[in-house]
Design an enzyme around this catalytic site. Sequence first.
Site, short mmCIF file in Angstrom:
data_model
loop_
_atom_site.label_atom_id
_atom_site.label_comp_id
_atom_site.label_asym_id
_atom_site.label_seq_id
_atom_site.Cartn_x
_atom_site.Cartn_y
_atom_site.Cartn_z
N CYS A 120 0.86 -1.19 0.00
CA CYS A 120 0.00 0.00 0.00
C CYS A 120 0.90 1.23 0.00
O CYS A 120 2.04 1.16 0.41
CB CYS A 120 -0.89 0.01 1.23
N LYS A 204 -12.62 -4.40 2.56
CA LYS A 204 -12.04 -3.57 3.63
C LYS A 204 -12.96 -2.38 3.84
O LYS A 204 -13.20 -1.60 2.92
CB LYS A 204 -10.64 -3.12 3.22
N LYS A 262 -11.97 -7.14 6.54
CA LYS A 262 -11.32 -6.30 7.56
C LYS A 262 -12.25 -5.14 7.90
O LYS A 262 -12.72 -4.47 6.96
CB LYS A 262 -10.00 -5.79 7.00
#
Length: 341
Positions: A120, A204, A262
Site C-alpha cells: 500500500c 475492507k 477487515k
Amino acid sequence: MAFPQDRPRRMRRTEALRRLVRETTLAPDDLVWPLFAVPGERVRKPVKSMPGVFNLSVDELVAEAQAGYEAGVRSVILFGIPETKDAVGTSGFDEDGIIPRAIRALKKDVPGMVVMTDVCLCEYTDHGHCGVLKPPKAGGPGQDLGVDNDATLPLLAKQAIAHAKAGADIVAPSDMMDGRVAAIRKGLDETGYGDVPIMSYAAKFAGAFYGPFRDAADSAPREGPGVPKDRKGYQMDPANAREAMREVALDVAEGADLLMVKPAVPYLDVLRMMRDRFDLPLAAYHVSGEYAMIKAAGERGWIDEERVVLETLLCCRRAGADLILTYCAKDAAGLLTGVRR
Ligand SMILES: [Zn+2]
C-alpha cells in the site's frame, strides 16, 4: 431421558465429550502476526494505543519474530515506516527500503516463518493516502479531488515486485484501488515471481476501528489542500454487505489467491457470506481497534483477557476464517501451545 431435547446436554457432560463433537478448532497455524518495521537499530518503541505492540527496527523485529516462532506463530505480515515520504510513496518500492531489508533479515534468521507483506502507499506518502492524488487543478470548489486509482496501480505493482524480490512469501494489497490485484499479478508474473500468491484485502471497510493502527504505522491522512480527509472514496461503506460480495468477486476474477475481510468481529456476517460463496482461503483481520478494546478492558480487570482473546479468534474461525491476522498472535499461540515468551 431419551428425548431429542436432551441430546445437546448429554454431549456437553465432560470435556472429552465436548472435544469429541467440537465443530471448530483454533491452532497457532491459523494466526498471522502483524509487525511494524522502522529504521534504526535497537529500536523498540511502544505503540501507545496498542499495549504489547512495538515499532521495531529490523534487528528487534527479527528477535520478536523469533520469540513468536518459539511460541508457535508461523506467519507474520510486515508493515513499514520508511525514512522518507513523498507524494507518490517512492520509498515503498525502494528495493533497499525498510520492508525488503526486514524480509531478507527474517528469511535468513527465522527461515520457517511465512513472511507476508502489506502492499500500500499510505505508509510511504506524505499525504497519508493509499494512492497518489489527482492534480489540484482537476477539481474545483465542491469537487472531491480524491485518489487517482489508475495512476496508483503501477506503483503498487512496483512495491509488490520489490517485496517478492526480497523473498516475501505472500504479498497483500490493502489499498482497495480497483484493478490492483490484476496489476500486481501481471507485474509479478512478468518479472519472474509468478509463484508469489496475492492475499487481497477484498472487503475492507472504512470505519473507526483502525485508529490505533494509524498511530503505529504513522499513516493517517494529513490535512492539506486537495487531500481527502478520509478513505471513504475507496474503502467500503460499513452498511454494505452485498456490495462486498461484488468487490470480492472482482478480486477473485483478477487472480487473488486468498481473500480478506477487515475488520473482523463487527463484520463476521460478511465473512460468513464470503465463506458460503467463494472457495478460496479466507482471512479475517482482527484490527487494532478490536485489539485495543480487549487490552483496555483486560488491564482494568473488566474481562478475562486470555479467555476473551481465544474466544474472539475461535469465533472468527467459526464464521469461516481459515487464517486470522491479529496482534494477539504471539500471546494466543503461547496459550494454545503452552509456550509463553
Ligand atoms: Zn493504505
